[in-house]
Design an enzyme around this catalytic site. Sequence first.
Site, PDB file in Angstrom:
ATOM      1  N   ASN A  11      65.913 -40.005  67.037  1.00 53.48           N
ATOM      2  CA  ASN A  11      65.313 -41.181  66.411  1.00 53.48           C
ATOM      3  C   ASN A  11      64.308 -40.691  65.378  1.00 53.48           C
ATOM      4  O   ASN A  11      63.251 -40.169  65.733  1.00 53.48           O
ATOM      5  CB  ASN A  11      64.607 -42.028  67.489  1.00 53.48           C
ATOM      6  CG  ASN A  11      63.748 -43.119  66.884  1.00 53.48           C
ATOM      7  OD1 ASN A  11      63.951 -43.516  65.734  1.00 53.48           O
ATOM      8  ND2 ASN A  11      62.784 -43.608  67.660  1.00 53.48           N
ATOM      9  N   LYS A  13      62.586 -42.417  63.243  1.00 49.68           N
ATOM     10  CA  LYS A  13      61.486 -43.343  62.941  1.00 49.68           C
ATOM     11  C   LYS A  13      61.335 -43.490  61.411  1.00 49.68           C
ATOM     12  O   LYS A  13      62.325 -43.420  60.695  1.00 49.68           O
ATOM     13  CB  LYS A  13      60.188 -42.862  63.595  1.00 49.68           C
ATOM     14  CG  LYS A  13      60.386 -42.476  65.057  1.00 49.68           C
ATOM     15  CD  LYS A  13      59.108 -42.237  65.775  1.00 49.68           C
ATOM     16  CE  LYS A  13      59.414 -41.698  67.166  1.00 49.68           C
ATOM     17  NZ  LYS A  13      58.306 -41.857  68.089  1.00 49.68           N
ATOM     18  N   HIS A  97      62.901 -50.252  70.928  1.00 47.79           N
ATOM     19  CA  HIS A  97      62.024 -49.077  71.060  1.00 47.79           C
ATOM     20  C   HIS A  97      60.591 -49.556  71.302  1.00 47.79           C
ATOM     21  O   HIS A  97      60.180 -50.596  70.787  1.00 47.79           O
ATOM     22  CB  HIS A  97      62.100 -48.250  69.767  1.00 47.79           C
ATOM     23  CG  HIS A  97      61.425 -46.924  69.886  1.00 47.79           C
ATOM     24  ND1 HIS A  97      60.059 -46.790  69.736  1.00 47.79           N
ATOM     25  CD2 HIS A  97      61.907 -45.694  70.173  1.00 47.79           C
ATOM     26  CE1 HIS A  97      59.739 -45.518  69.909  1.00 47.79           C
ATOM     27  NE2 HIS A  97      60.841 -44.836  70.175  1.00 47.79           N
ATOM     28  N   GLU A  99      57.862 -48.741  70.082  1.00 52.24           N
ATOM     29  CA  GLU A  99      57.084 -49.005  68.862  1.00 52.24           C
ATOM     30  C   GLU A  99      57.422 -50.395  68.308  1.00 52.24           C
ATOM     31  O   GLU A  99      56.548 -51.084  67.769  1.00 52.24           O
ATOM     32  CB  GLU A  99      57.341 -47.898  67.824  1.00 52.24           C
ATOM     33  CG  GLU A  99      56.646 -46.612  68.239  1.00 52.24           C
ATOM     34  CD  GLU A  99      57.326 -45.333  67.769  1.00 52.24           C
ATOM     35  OE1 GLU A  99      58.175 -45.370  66.867  1.00 52.24           O
ATOM     36  OE2 GLU A  99      56.997 -44.272  68.336  1.00 52.24           O
ATOM     37  N   GLU A 169      62.189 -44.623  78.345  1.00 48.41           N
ATOM     38  CA  GLU A 169      61.171 -43.933  77.557  1.00 48.41           C
ATOM     39  C   GLU A 169      59.791 -44.385  78.015  1.00 48.41           C
ATOM     40  O   GLU A 169      59.283 -45.420  77.542  1.00 48.41           O
ATOM     41  CB  GLU A 169      61.337 -44.282  76.073  1.00 48.41           C
ATOM     42  CG  GLU A 169      62.662 -43.835  75.497  1.00 48.41           C
ATOM     43  CD  GLU A 169      62.536 -43.542  74.013  1.00 48.41           C
ATOM     44  OE1 GLU A 169      62.862 -42.407  73.620  1.00 48.41           O
ATOM     45  OE2 GLU A 169      62.076 -44.400  73.254  1.00 48.41           O
ATOM     46  N   GLY A 175      55.701 -39.178  71.843  1.00 45.09           N
ATOM     47  CA  GLY A 175      54.877 -38.589  70.788  1.00 45.09           C
ATOM     48  C   GLY A 175      53.555 -38.028  71.271  1.00 45.09           C
ATOM     49  O   GLY A 175      52.676 -37.738  70.468  1.00 45.09           O
ATOM     50  N   SER A 215      58.769 -36.926  74.407  1.00 41.95           N
ATOM     51  CA  SER A 215      58.390 -35.528  74.212  1.00 41.95           C
ATOM     52  C   SER A 215      59.445 -34.534  74.714  1.00 41.95           C
ATOM     53  O   SER A 215      59.108 -33.494  75.287  1.00 41.95           O
ATOM     54  CB  SER A 215      57.025 -35.256  74.850  1.00 41.95           C
ATOM     55  OG  SER A 215      56.034 -36.065  74.230  1.00 41.95           O
TER      56      SER A 215
HETATM   57  C1  PEP Z   1      61.055 -41.654  70.605  1.00 41.20           C
HETATM   58  O1  PEP Z   1      60.515 -42.026  69.579  1.00 41.20           O
HETATM   59  O2  PEP Z   1      62.013 -42.304  71.051  1.00 41.20           O
HETATM   60  C2  PEP Z   1      60.547 -40.468  71.273  1.00 41.20           C
HETATM   61  C3  PEP Z   1      60.980 -40.194  72.473  1.00 41.20           C
HETATM   62  O3  PEP Z   1      59.611 -39.722  70.584  1.00 41.20           O
HETATM   63  P1  PEP Z   1      59.089 -38.229  70.967  1.00 41.20           P
HETATM   64  O4  PEP Z   1      60.323 -37.411  71.309  1.00 41.20           O
HETATM   65  O5  PEP Z   1      58.421 -37.760  69.727  1.00 41.20           O
HETATM   66  O6  PEP Z   1      58.191 -38.375  72.132  1.00 41.20           O
END
Ligand code: PEP
Length: 251
Positions: A11, A13, A97, A99, A169, A175, A215
């Site tokens: 992803n 973003k 997601h 966000e 998630e 992040g 992460s």
């Molecule tokens: C994501 O944005 O779906 C995500 C898991 O980000 P990160 O891997 O940076 O934690």
Amino acid sequence: MAARRPLIAGNWKMYKTSAEAADFARRFVPLVSGVADRDIMIAPAFTALETVAGILKATNVALGAQNLFWESEGAFTAEISPKMLAAAGCRYVIIGHSERRQLFGETDDTVNRRVRAALPAGLIPVMCVGETEKERDAGQTLSVLDKQVRNGLKNLVANELGTLVIAYEPVWAIGTGKTATKEQAQAAHQFIRSLVSNLFPAELAVAMRILYGGSVKPENISELMAMDDIDGALVGGASLNPESFGKIVCY
Ligand code: PEP
């Protein structure tokens, strides 16, 4: 080990112009061209979809989008329909997601509308769910997942469920560099699968892919993938670099 085919998804973003995305795709494709036993997807920004689609054509890397709107066309300024994504070469679409939920007012109801619109267009929804740190600390992880999954899949009938993917998630792990332990992730995935088997025929729940996101890095992907109910990863930060995402794909 379950027989589900793993899916490793990136992803991106709001990163990468069309030219930067094309550069990534040209460098990434050769790194993973020999991978035959798992699915691979990258989800660039809308503006880069068609350019990247051209580079991914006839490769083993599929294209995904990061959102869609549920209407097929109309006076909906700035929105993108399922049909437009399919025509641009997308196979997958990320929906709900955290966000989107936290910053843009996405709710379980709008997630459900988007999921129900994606499937008839032939898109594979990657429906994201996950608890915040506050909810985990308050012991609400499973009730939050229960609500998000139940409402996200509302009014879907078994034969519509099709290829749908769920991504667990935990918001506190996105992040932040804080990965859920493999045991925490496995417990959440097992819970989601058993919930889906209460809502739909059990064989659909057994076949459904549940990805972990939060992460994920080259250093932790193997131990996560070794868990029974973890069928892949949704990767943010570490998917922006072809070498690090290539290492994750080739875990
Ligand atoms: C994501 O944005 O779906 C995500 C898991 O980000 P990160 O891997 O940076 O934690």
